[in-house]
Design an enzyme around this catalytic site. Structure first.
Site, mmCIF file in Angstrom:
data_model
loop_
_atom_site.group_PDB
_atom_site.id
_atom_site.type_symbol
_atom_site.label_atom_id
_atom_site.label_comp_id
_atom_site.label_asym_id
_atom_site.label_seq_id
_atom_site.Cartn_x
_atom_site.Cartn_y
_atom_site.Cartn_z
ATOM 1 N N ARG A 34 0.855 -1.178 0.000
ATOM 2 C CA ARG A 34 0.000 0.000 0.000
ATOM 3 C C ARG A 34 0.897 1.234 0.000
ATOM 4 O O ARG A 34 2.018 1.211 0.502
ATOM 5 C CB ARG A 34 -0.820 -0.078 1.284
ATOM 6 C CG ARG A 34 -1.818 0.986 1.509
ATOM 7 C CD ARG A 34 -2.726 0.538 2.662
ATOM 8 N NE ARG A 34 -3.616 1.579 3.116
ATOM 9 C CZ ARG A 34 -4.598 2.095 2.392
ATOM 10 N NH1 ARG A 34 -4.818 1.667 1.169
ATOM 11 N NH2 ARG A 34 -5.379 3.029 2.870
ATOM 12 N N THR A 92 -11.545 1.124 -5.443
ATOM 13 C CA THR A 92 -10.860 -0.161 -5.287
ATOM 14 C C THR A 92 -11.342 -1.331 -6.164
ATOM 15 O O THR A 92 -12.389 -1.278 -6.767
ATOM 16 C CB THR A 92 -10.861 -0.567 -3.797
ATOM 17 O OG1 THR A 92 -10.510 0.534 -3.002
ATOM 18 C CG2 THR A 92 -9.963 -1.717 -3.490
ATOM 19 N N SER A 96 -6.688 1.391 6.210
ATOM 20 C CA SER A 96 -7.422 0.911 5.048
ATOM 21 C C SER A 96 -8.606 0.055 5.457
ATOM 22 O O SER A 96 -8.627 -0.521 6.536
ATOM 23 C CB SER A 96 -6.482 0.090 4.175
ATOM 24 O OG SER A 96 -7.180 -0.462 3.091
ATOM 25 N N SER A 97 -9.584 -0.051 4.559
ATOM 26 C CA SER A 97 -10.686 -1.005 4.757
ATOM 27 C C SER A 97 -10.413 -2.292 3.987
ATOM 28 O O SER A 97 -11.157 -3.253 4.119
ATOM 29 C CB SER A 97 -12.000 -0.403 4.248
ATOM 30 O OG SER A 97 -12.343 0.733 4.984
ATOM 31 N N GLU A 136 -4.240 8.331 -1.977
ATOM 32 C CA GLU A 136 -4.326 7.467 -0.807
ATOM 33 C C GLU A 136 -4.202 8.227 0.508
ATOM 34 O O GLU A 136 -4.745 7.807 1.525
ATOM 35 C CB GLU A 136 -3.214 6.406 -0.893
ATOM 36 C CG GLU A 136 -3.620 5.063 -0.361
ATOM 37 C CD GLU A 136 -4.778 4.431 -1.111
ATOM 38 O OE1 GLU A 136 -4.709 4.372 -2.346
ATOM 39 O OE2 GLU A 136 -5.743 4.033 -0.469
ATOM 40 N N THR A 168 -5.836 -0.699 -5.181
ATOM 41 C CA THR A 168 -6.581 0.565 -5.262
ATOM 42 C C THR A 168 -5.720 1.761 -5.641
ATOM 43 O O THR A 168 -4.493 1.744 -5.485
ATOM 44 C CB THR A 168 -7.261 0.846 -3.902
ATOM 45 O OG1 THR A 168 -8.225 1.881 -4.051
ATOM 46 C CG2 THR A 168 -6.260 1.275 -2.855
#
Ligand SMILES: *[C@@H]1O[C@H](CO)[C@@H](O)[C@H](O)[C@H]1NC(C)=O
Ligand SMILES: *[C@@H]1O[C@H](CO)[C@@H](O)[C@H](O)[C@H]1NC(C)=O
Ligand SMILES: *[C@@H]1O[C@H](CO)[C@@H](O)[C@H](O)[C@H]1NC(C)=O
Ligand SMILES: *[C@@H]1O[C@H](CO)[C@@H](O)[C@H](O)[C@H]1NC(C)=O
Ligand SMILES: *[C@@H]1O[C@H](CO)[C@@H](O)[C@H](O)[C@H]1NC(C)=O
Length: 557
Positions: free
Chosen positions: A109, A383, A441-442, A422, A401
């Site tokens: 990420r 995403t 993050s989810s 982000e 994403t």
């Protein structure tokens, strides 16, 4: 002579037909023997957001590629077919179970660049909206991650994974229906038309593309060709990176060559949650796995069965679920980059003592004020997710994403790359940010092993809705006895950051009435961008489901 020829032809056709019927019978007998559901696969499968990308992934597997090769190819393809969702200017979290059974999480990420706007969080929107601008750009990790997982698990040459997407990007694809629908949304239309994205997504650089138009990415095709030939280094320390930095700087951003150079992939053990009849592997923070683990772990306490999906029991189940999510929402601020937040972690969320304690705070006959569930946060959307299983049992669950739709609307004209936004994920979920830190993050690419020896790769997209969508799909499938397709298709209830409950179109009316009577407040959430893609192998049958909400279709063989 002519007569004889046509008689012969007839014979051949008849024999051919006989053969086809016999083969079909054999096929049916084979599947009935194993009790496989229809439309299941024998060897391997890919569930991406679109049929095109599932098929590209499947073709890679068929050519001898591993599940990791298939996932990379399907993700690259998604960056062209659903360019609003992800791309090489973004980042991913990928959960991989190898043949020995070990489950690792590869987290690449985006991170906060060395230089960033110090008062960035002051720019956070106070209600849900798309965050535009170069100040939200995080250091893209996508290609470093692909490079590492390919190094660990790849079987086909790196360049091969790019070939199909380079062709799509160069030749162009008919404007995908889902993208047309998105671009017709007034907010998105304005966002695209009034940004550098218009270079790719507009006609004559003025109005967004529509039905009948061809979507082309000539610059991205060139960039991908270079990366295919030279590897990820050309992005992180070479000329592609230099061009990207130039473009980001021209757009007012602070990304530096040093940021790209120092990006590192984080590898860690997956966290595990015991769900009774299954063991769930989830990615640790800053991923959203702990939230998923908490919700589904809490729902285990209610001993759901196929009976729970009828009548008053159904209403009760959703009430408990909503209460669980309200508590989960209250814990969302616990999700962060553990390296930078040593004093506030999320480990307790999946501990059974904590889950049992919270379950005692849930009443069966009413709901509570928001303060009962602790601290608030804000919602977001975006995403993609890809699930892949190969012939050797390598299992990949990959969520990727650029954050919001089309990231922050920053397009790099020299490279054709769309940049992420982000850093806006810190909004409403943190009070500070530091260079190198990953935003919360989810995303929750999960892998489940069932007691009956099955394996399920599942994950979703839709920002804040990821957890609801994935949790409900798992509950529906694991405990309520729905097949995977129905489990994913079932309308969801989304509990937003205000703890209002929002029902997807088609949600059971009598349940909604029952929930209102218990005091749940109904919200007006208009963006049901929740999408779940999953692959499951059970009794030698592989079922792969791509969510119809994004017009997806899986592929396998
Ligand atoms: C599986 O992963 C573990 C941990 O990374 C590693 O030690 C092991 O060799 C791997 N096994 C295979 C078959 O790849
Ligand atoms: C377009 O974006 C610029 C800044 O990027 C802004 O000043 C302007 O108001 C926007 N126009 C519209 C119509 O949104
Ligand atoms: C775009 O421009 C071309 C030539 O410059 C013109 O023929 C065409 O009609 C324009 N299309 C639109 C949608 O304005
Ligand atoms: C990954 O991140 C965790 C949490 O910050 C850290 O403890 C671990 O050392 C990192 N692992 C690697 C390989 O960098
Ligand atoms: C809910 O149930 C509890 C006991 O379980 C009872 O004390 C309370 O009065 C009930 N409240 C409502 C609104 O029915």
């Amino acid at each position: 002579m002519a007569k004889r020829k046509s008689w012969l032809a007839c014979c051949f056709i008849f024999a051919g037909l006989l053969c086809a019927v016999a083969l079909a019978c054999l096929y049916i007998v084979w599947f009935v023997d194993r009790g496989c559901p229809s439309r299941s696969f024998k060897h391997a499968a890919v569930s991406a957001d679109s049929q095109t990308c599932s098929e590209i992934g499947r073709n890679i597997l068929k050519q001898g590629g591993s599940a990791v090769d298939g996932a990379i190819a399907a993700l690259l393809c998604t960056s062209v077919v659903n360019p609003q969702s992800m791309g090489i200017g973004g980042g991913s979290i990928i959960t991989i179970k190898n043949a020995t059974g070990e489950v690792r999480v590869y987290n690449f990420r985006e991170t906060v660049p060395k230089m960033f706007k110090l008062d960035l969080l002051k720019d956070c929107p106070t209600s849900f909206s798309l965050c535009k601008g170069s100040h939200w750009i995080g250091v893209p990790g996508e290609l470093r991650g692909y490079g590492l997982i390919h190094h660990h698990y790849g079987k086909l040459p790196w360049a091969k994974l790019f070939e199909p997407t380079i062709k799509l990007a160069r030749d162009g694809i008919p404007m995908p229906d889902f993208l047309i629908k998105l671009l017709n949304n007034p907010i998105v239309k304005k966002h695209v038309e009034n940004s550098s994205l218009c270079e790719v997504f507009c006609n004559n650089k003025t109005t967004v593309l529509g039905k009948g138009d061809v979507l082309r990415f000539p610059k991205l095709a060139e960039t991908m060709e270079t990366i295919a030939k030279e590897g990820p280094d050309v992005f992180y320390t070479g000329k592609i990176g230099q061009a990207l930095i130039q473009d980001v700087k021209a757009a007012g951003g602070t990304l530096e060559a040093e940021d790209l150079k120092s990006f590192r992939v984080n590898i860690s053990e997956a966290w595990t949650v015991d769900l009774g009849n299954a063991k769930m592997y989830i990615p640790p923070p800053p991923a959203g796995g702990a939230i998923l683990g908490f919700i589904v772990g809490l729902m285990k306490e209610y001993f759901l069965t196929p009976n729970s999906k009828h009548g008053d029991k159904k209403m009760q189940m959703y009430h408990h679920y909503i209460e669980a999510v309200k508590f989960a929402n209250g814990q969302k601020r616990r999700i962060n980059d553990p390296f930078y937040n040593r004093n506030e972690h999320a480990d307790h969320l999946i501990q059974s003592s904590f889950i049992k304690r919270i379950s005692k705070e849930i009443s069966s006959n009413h709901t509570n004020e928001n303060s009962y569930y602790k601290r608030p946060f804000t919602d977001s959307i975006g995403t993609t997710h890809v699930s892949v299983l190969d012939e050797n049992g390598l299992a990949v669950s990959a969520t990727s994403t650029i954050n919001h739709l089309f990231g922050g609307g920053i397009y790099s004209p020299q490279t054709g790359i769309i940049l992420n936004n982000e850093l806006s994920d810190f909004c409403g979920r943190a009070d500070t940010l530091r260079a190198g830190e990953q935003p919360p993050s989810s995303m929750t690419p999960a892998i489940l092993e069932t007691d009956s020896g099955g394996i399920l790769m599942i994950g979703g997209s839709g920002g804040s809705m990821i957890t609801s969508a994935v949790a409900l799909s798992i509950i529906n499938h694991l405990w309520l006895g729905m097949d995977l397709e129905k489990a994913i298709a079932a309308p969801i209830v989304f509990v937003d950051s205000q703890n209002k409950v929002n029902f997807e179109l088609g949600f059971d009316k009598s349940v909604i009435d029952g929930l209102k009577a218990l005091g749940h407040q109904v919200g007006q959430w208009p963006y049901f961008f929740n999408v779940v893609n999953a692959v499951e192998k059970e009794n030698d049958c592989i079922v792969a489901v791509s969510d119809k909400r994004k017009q997806g279709m899986s592929a396998g063989y």
